[in-house]
Design a protein around this motif. Structure first.
Motif, mmCIF file in Angstrom:
data_model
loop_
_atom_site.group_PDB
_atom_site.id
_atom_site.type_symbol
_atom_site.label_atom_id
_atom_site.label_comp_id
_atom_site.label_asym_id
_atom_site.label_seq_id
_atom_site.Cartn_x
_atom_site.Cartn_y
_atom_site.Cartn_z
ATOM 1 N N TYR A 33 -3.282 -33.633 45.069
ATOM 2 C CA TYR A 33 -4.657 -34.027 45.396
ATOM 3 C C TYR A 33 -5.594 -32.823 45.446
ATOM 4 C CZ TYR A 33 -1.374 -37.425 47.265
ATOM 5 O OH TYR A 33 -0.317 -38.271 47.415
ATOM 6 N N THR A 34 -5.065 -31.687 45.929
ATOM 7 C CA THR A 34 -5.878 -30.485 46.105
ATOM 8 C C THR A 34 -5.092 -29.275 45.629
ATOM 9 O OG1 THR A 34 -6.903 -31.480 48.062
ATOM 10 C CG2 THR A 34 -7.175 -29.105 47.793
ATOM 11 N N ASN A 35 -5.794 -28.323 45.014
ATOM 12 C CA ASN A 35 -5.174 -27.077 44.581
ATOM 13 C C ASN A 35 -4.749 -26.290 45.817
ATOM 14 O OD1 ASN A 35 -4.518 -24.547 43.522
ATOM 15 N ND2 ASN A 35 -6.080 -24.685 41.911
ATOM 16 N N THR A 36 -3.447 -25.986 45.941
ATOM 17 C CA THR A 36 -2.931 -25.336 47.146
ATOM 18 C C THR A 36 -2.884 -23.816 47.045
ATOM 19 O OG1 THR A 36 -0.682 -25.678 46.314
ATOM 20 C CG2 THR A 36 -1.562 -27.330 47.819
ATOM 21 N N ASN A 37 -3.451 -23.273 45.982
ATOM 22 C CA ASN A 37 -3.607 -21.825 45.931
ATOM 23 C C ASN A 37 -4.452 -21.402 47.125
ATOM 24 O OD1 ASN A 37 -5.195 -19.314 45.221
ATOM 25 N ND2 ASN A 37 -3.743 -19.358 43.507
ATOM 26 N N PRO A 38 -4.010 -20.388 47.906
ATOM 27 C CA PRO A 38 -4.752 -20.019 49.120
ATOM 28 C C PRO A 38 -6.238 -19.789 48.889
ATOM 29 C CG PRO A 38 -2.642 -18.892 49.064
ATOM 30 C CD PRO A 38 -2.775 -19.578 47.747
ATOM 31 N N GLU A 39 -6.572 -19.142 47.766
ATOM 32 C CA GLU A 39 -7.984 -18.901 47.490
ATOM 33 C C GLU A 39 -8.721 -20.212 47.226
ATOM 34 O OE1 GLU A 39 -8.312 -16.125 44.330
ATOM 35 O OE2 GLU A 39 -7.398 -14.454 45.447
ATOM 36 N N LYS A 40 -8.040 -21.119 46.495
ATOM 37 C CA LYS A 40 -8.671 -22.407 46.189
ATOM 38 C C LYS A 40 -8.784 -23.296 47.420
ATOM 39 C CE LYS A 40 -9.987 -22.640 41.907
ATOM 40 N NZ LYS A 40 -11.404 -23.007 41.587
ATOM 41 N N LEU A 41 -7.852 -23.170 48.348
ATOM 42 C CA LEU A 41 -7.964 -23.950 49.581
ATOM 43 C C LEU A 41 -9.189 -23.524 50.381
ATOM 44 C CD1 LEU A 41 -4.276 -24.217 50.868
ATOM 45 C CD2 LEU A 41 -5.730 -26.080 50.069
ATOM 46 N N GLN A 42 -9.499 -22.239 50.335
ATOM 47 C CA GLN A 42 -10.670 -21.743 51.050
ATOM 48 C C GLN A 42 -11.967 -22.033 50.298
ATOM 49 O OE1 GLN A 42 -10.830 -20.467 54.172
ATOM 50 N NE2 GLN A 42 -8.665 -21.112 54.199
ATOM 51 N N GLN B 28 -21.926 -21.669 48.277
ATOM 52 C CA GLN B 28 -21.709 -22.297 49.583
ATOM 53 C C GLN B 28 -20.720 -23.454 49.406
ATOM 54 O OE1 GLN B 28 -25.814 -23.196 50.634
ATOM 55 N NE2 GLN B 28 -25.808 -21.500 52.091
ATOM 56 N N CYS B 29 -19.545 -23.288 49.962
ATOM 57 C CA CYS B 29 -18.477 -24.267 49.739
ATOM 58 C C CYS B 29 -17.585 -24.329 50.973
ATOM 59 C CB CYS B 29 -17.652 -23.885 48.507
ATOM 60 S SG CYS B 29 -16.294 -25.020 48.141
ATOM 61 N N GLN B 30 -17.288 -25.541 51.429
ATOM 62 C CA GLN B 30 -16.386 -25.706 52.567
ATOM 63 C C GLN B 30 -14.934 -25.604 52.112
ATOM 64 O OE1 GLN B 30 -17.040 -28.450 55.919
ATOM 65 N NE2 GLN B 30 -18.438 -29.519 54.523
ATOM 66 N N ALA B 31 -14.084 -25.135 53.001
ATOM 67 C CA ALA B 31 -12.646 -25.162 52.722
ATOM 68 C C ALA B 31 -12.183 -26.606 52.587
ATOM 69 C CB ALA B 31 -11.885 -24.462 53.854
ATOM 70 N N ALA B 32 -11.120 -26.797 51.843
ATOM 71 C CA ALA B 32 -10.608 -28.158 51.610
ATOM 72 C C ALA B 32 -10.222 -28.805 52.942
ATOM 73 C CB ALA B 32 -9.403 -28.102 50.686
ATOM 74 N N PHE B 33 -10.474 -30.124 53.060
ATOM 75 C CA PHE B 33 -10.148 -30.853 54.283
ATOM 76 C C PHE B 33 -9.975 -32.332 53.960
ATOM 77 C CE2 PHE B 33 -14.715 -31.105 53.887
ATOM 78 C CZ PHE B 33 -15.046 -32.372 54.336
ATOM 79 N N GLY B 34 -9.367 -33.064 54.924
ATOM 80 C CA GLY B 34 -9.175 -34.503 54.743
ATOM 81 C C GLY B 34 -10.344 -35.281 55.309
ATOM 82 N N ASN C 78 -11.704 -31.195 45.373
ATOM 83 C CA ASN C 78 -10.291 -31.564 45.234
ATOM 84 C C ASN C 78 -9.966 -31.678 43.758
ATOM 85 O OD1 ASN C 78 -11.882 -33.870 44.911
ATOM 86 N ND2 ASN C 78 -10.245 -35.241 45.592
ATOM 87 N N LEU C 79 -8.745 -32.124 43.425
ATOM 88 C CA LEU C 79 -8.312 -32.158 42.030
ATOM 89 C C LEU C 79 -8.499 -33.517 41.371
ATOM 90 C CD1 LEU C 79 -5.008 -30.055 42.168
ATOM 91 C CD2 LEU C 79 -7.214 -29.365 41.245
ATOM 92 N N ASP C 80 -7.891 -34.574 41.960
ATOM 93 C CA ASP C 80 -7.891 -35.873 41.280
ATOM 94 C C ASP C 80 -9.117 -36.695 41.668
ATOM 95 O OD1 ASP C 80 -7.068 -36.215 43.875
ATOM 96 O OD2 ASP C 80 -5.717 -37.885 43.406
ATOM 97 N N PRO C 81 -9.528 -37.648 40.816
ATOM 98 C CA PRO C 81 -10.748 -38.430 41.084
ATOM 99 C C PRO C 81 -10.683 -39.285 42.346
ATOM 100 C CG PRO C 81 -10.154 -38.542 38.767
ATOM 101 C CD PRO C 81 -9.011 -37.870 39.462
ATOM 102 N N PRO C 82 -9.593 -40.063 42.635
ATOM 103 C CA PRO C 82 -9.617 -40.863 43.870
ATOM 104 C C PRO C 82 -9.688 -39.965 45.096
ATOM 105 C CG PRO C 82 -7.861 -41.580 42.403
ATOM 106 C CD PRO C 82 -8.370 -40.295 41.856
#
Length: 773
Positions: A184-193, A202-208, A234-238
């Motif tokens: 669902y989300t790229n788990t690369n540490p940089e991409k998570l941030q 201006q971008c928020q860190a990944a979250f649910g 995130n990665l996928d459309p849904p």
């Protein structure tokens, strides 16, 4: 006026149904006393008058409908017929204002007669200015960037729109993206941030799911808090929207939901993940429907699967939350399908930048609030509830929910609630409420299963032979006594034997249609002329199949459950005239002789097909079975040659020169010749017509000369081949020896002057006469 007229017509129809004797029946199954009677059917009543039953007639004859008991002479005052009733325990009048009351009564107690429906009214009045809580739940995936910029300035407009409806309105805000695990989300540490594209600063860190602002009436606070929000990705459309809705619904204290109309505005431009999708990210634990907000973030996002649609719909209903799905045109159909599973929800189409969201919320709220749906929570076992909706100018409708559309403010509507208890029960309760509102009606239920006969137990002892007491008109015998009037005295041991004598195959005593009196079944006497008979009361002359509302169609007699038809009639209910017209084939035979004609329709033997039992696709071909008959009938040979006419009398045969191209049979006779014939099944059992071709197909006899000549030629040929093989092997062997000799010869080393076989002379003789010339 129309509403009043509709209500009066409904009540009139209900009363007519209640008093119409033809619509009332009493089954009277396994009735031994008054309590059994009133619990066996909604229209069963009990006559408590002494001497009401005839001699030998069981006490169950006292149980019947009120009309039939009165016809038999039971006074109205002697008829026990308890009725259900309702009483309002809390009935605050309907009112608007700061503490609106839209539903009355608020609590009702019901005393129900088992199996007898009881109806009471529920009134709803849509109050003006009813408080509204609106929680704005927004998708912050990167594709919603333009929408977020507009929402940051819309707080004041949304509150102003709500305050046109009610002076007491509050607004809150939450956001969501998706679970922060692959895929669902790229788990690369940089991409998570920073899950946004590189150019996005201006971008928020990944979250649910993130709860941003609890419900408040301060539009400036809304704008301030929302303005602090930035897009994420995130990665996928849904998206993980169902996770967010579930948390927004169950975290009531954190969100700040009040006893108000609860709206949840859900904005997105894509679909949603649902239960089971979590397996893609190795998340196998089902969603538990509990609040897991820690630091205003959903802490179990990566541990619990997404909720199912059914689970979410049930939670929204329990929490009185009405979702408004504000979605883009490309996902409209997905969310319209979703609203079919969520009772009170709406869908609106967002513009590309969400600039029309205020108008969309207004229209959706108007649609939701003008539709009133009344339902109940889980019912006690055996209880059923139906609603008759009386909605202004609309015709009354009945269903498992009450529903009225286009209800205006201050308009009063009525729902007639019909409750039925299927059995006796202790005090139970359930709630009725209009969906989307917090007001409820508590319904408490108890049942009336005991007869109140108002008798002195010691009275009329002489009626019971001084061996029992009168209870609601019948004798309750003391231990050791049995009988209608306790007239039989039995010992403890013989009492069981007497009871067993009244049971057929160890079944119910007297088949449940009579009383065991001193070891003999006393069958129930029937006031409607029905005759019950048999050693165990197992037979009657009425319990047979009905046709057109009549026993045995009125064309026969009922004898112990089976119709005996009058002459000229047939069928299980004597419903058919004796006729075979519909069963005759083109040759006039009834069911082709392979079935019975019942009610002018063939009942064929196994394998044969309707309408006339002529064809049997599953049957074996008769050709192999009757090959010997064909041989003797057509050619006078074979095993049946001597008794052909007897063995093959079921076959009518004809000899033909040619049988044409139609399907034929081929079987061999004793001379290994092929017999060509065709068999057709005639009417009746195993009757056939056979067409036999005159000429058989026999193999030609062998040629002796050809066989002898061929044999001699074969032997000669084989000898010649063997000779050639011998010659070839010999030549090859000689050639091999010659080559070996040549090779050995080349290896020998001979001296040119010496002969190895030569030996010098041992004696030399000189001739004196030899001069050397």
């Amino acid at each position: 006026m129309y509403q009043l007229l509709s209500f009066l017509l409904f009540v009139l129809a209900f009363l007519v149904r209640e008093v119409d004797p033809s619509s009332q029946e009493c089954s009277k199954v396994n009735v031994n006393n008054c309590n059994d009677c009133i619990t066996s059917g909604a229209f069963c009543t009990w006559c408590k008058a002494l001497n009401f039953t005839k001699p030998g007639e069981p006490g169950s004859a006292r149980c019947d409908t009120k009309a039939k008991l009165e016809e038999r002479g039971c006074k109205t005052s002697d008829i026990i017929n308890p009725q259900g009733y309702d009483a309002a325990e809390k009935n605050v009048p309907l009112q608007g204002g700061s503490s609106p009351v839209q539903l009355k009564p608020q609590a009702v107690r019901l005393e129900l007669r088992p199996n007898q429906p009881h109806t009471f009214p529920l009134t709803f009045k849509r109050a003006e200015g009813y408080p509204v809580d609106l929680y704005y739940l927004m998708d912050l995936s990167y594709s919603m960037k333009d929408d977020l910029n507009n929402v940051k300035t819309l707080g004041k407009q949304i509150l102003l729109a709500l305050k046109k409806i009610t002076s007491n309105a509050r607004i809150g805000f939450g956001s969501f993206v998706d679970k922060t695990v692959l895929p669902y989300t790229n788990t690369n540490p940089e991409k998570l941030q920073k899950p946004c594209p590189v150019e996005e600063t201006q971008c928020q860190a990944a979250f649910g799911f993130k709860h941003v602002l609890s419900l408040t009436n301060n539009e400036n606070m809304f704008n301030t808090e929302v303005s602090k929000q930035y897009i994420s990705g995130n990665l996928d459309p849904p998206e993980g929207g169902l996770d967010a809705i579930m948390q927004a619904a169950v975290c009531e204290r954190e969100i700040g939901w009040g006893n108000n109309t609860r709206l949840l505005v859900y904005t997105t431009d894509d679909g949603f993940h649902m239960a089971g999708d979590g397996k893609l990210g190795a998340i196998l634990k089902p969603n538990d429907g509990e609040c897991h907000l820690i630091g205003n973030q959903y802490s179990k996002s990566n541990e619990l699967d997404y909720p199912s649609v059914g689970q979410l719909a049930q939670t929204l209903s329990e929490k009185n939350i009405q979702p408004i799905f504000a979605v883009t045109e490309n996902t409209k159909q997905v969310y319209e399908d979703l609203t079919k599973m969520i009772p009170k929800s709406a869908v609106g189409v967002l513009s590309s930048d969400s600039s029309n969201v205020v108008t969309l919320i207004q229209h959706a709220y108007d649609s939701l609030s003008s539709t009133v749906i009344v339902g109940h929570n889980q019912l006690p076992e055996g209880v059923t509830v139906t609603y008759t909706s009386i909605c202004g100018d609309e015709r009354p409708t009945t269903g498992s929910q009450g529903r009225c559309s286009n209800v205006k403010i201050n308009q009063e509507i009525t729902f007639n609630v019909t409750v039925t208890a299927g059995n006796c029960m202790g005090e139970q309760s359930f709630e009725i409420r209009p969906l989307g509102f917090t007001e409820t009606m508590v319904v408490k239920i108890s049942t009336r299963c005991q007869c109140e006969c108002d008798e002195n137990p010691d009275s009329h002892k002489d009626y019971c032979t001084n061996a029992g007491n009168v209870m609601c008109g019948i004798c309750s015998c003391n231990a050791g006594y049995v009988g209608q009037k306790c007239e039989c005295k039995v010992g403890q041991k013989t009492e069981r034997d007497l009871t067993l004598a009244c049971r057929k195959d160890n079944g119910t005593i007297c088949s449940g249609l009579g009383d065991c009196v001193c070891g003999i079944c006393s069958c129930h006497a029937s006031e409607d002329g029905r005759k019950i008979y048999g050693k165990y009361c197992e037979c009657d002359d009425m319990n047979c199949e009905l046709n057109r509302g009549k026993v045995c169609g009125g064309n026969g007699k009922c004898d112990c459950g089976k119709c005996i038809c009058n002459e000229g009639f047939q069928g299980s209910a004597c419903q058919c005239s004796v006729s075979t017209e519909g069963c005759r084939n083109s040759r006039g035979a009834v069911c082709s002789g392979r079935g019975n004609c019942e009610c002018n329709v063939c009942q064929c033997q196994s394998g044969y097909q309707l309408p006339f039992c002529e064809e049997c696709p599953a049957c074996l071909s008769p050709c192999p079975t009757y090959a010997h008959c064909i041989e003797c009938l057509g050619f006078g040979t074979g095993p049946f040659e001597k008794n052909c006419s007897d063995s093959c009398k079921n076959i009518n045969h004809t000899i033909k020169d040619d049988l044409g191209s139609a399907k034929v049979c081929k079987e061999k006779d004793k001379d290994n010749c092929w017999m060509i014939f065709r068999m057709t099944e005639l009417d009746g059992q195993q009757q056939y017509a056979a067409e036999i071709r005159k000429e058989r197909e026999c193999p030609e006899p062998p040629s002796i000369a050809a066989i002898v000549g061929g044999t001699v030629a074969g032997v000669a040929l084989i000898g010649f081949v063997l000779l050639l093989i011998w010659k070839l092997i010999t030549s090859l062997k000689d050639l091999k020896e010659f080559r070996k000799f040549e090779k050995e010869k080349q290896k020998s080393k001979w001296s040119n002057a010496d002969n190895p076989l030569f030996k010098g002379a041992t004696t030399t003789v000189m001739n004196p006469n030899f001069s050397g010339e």
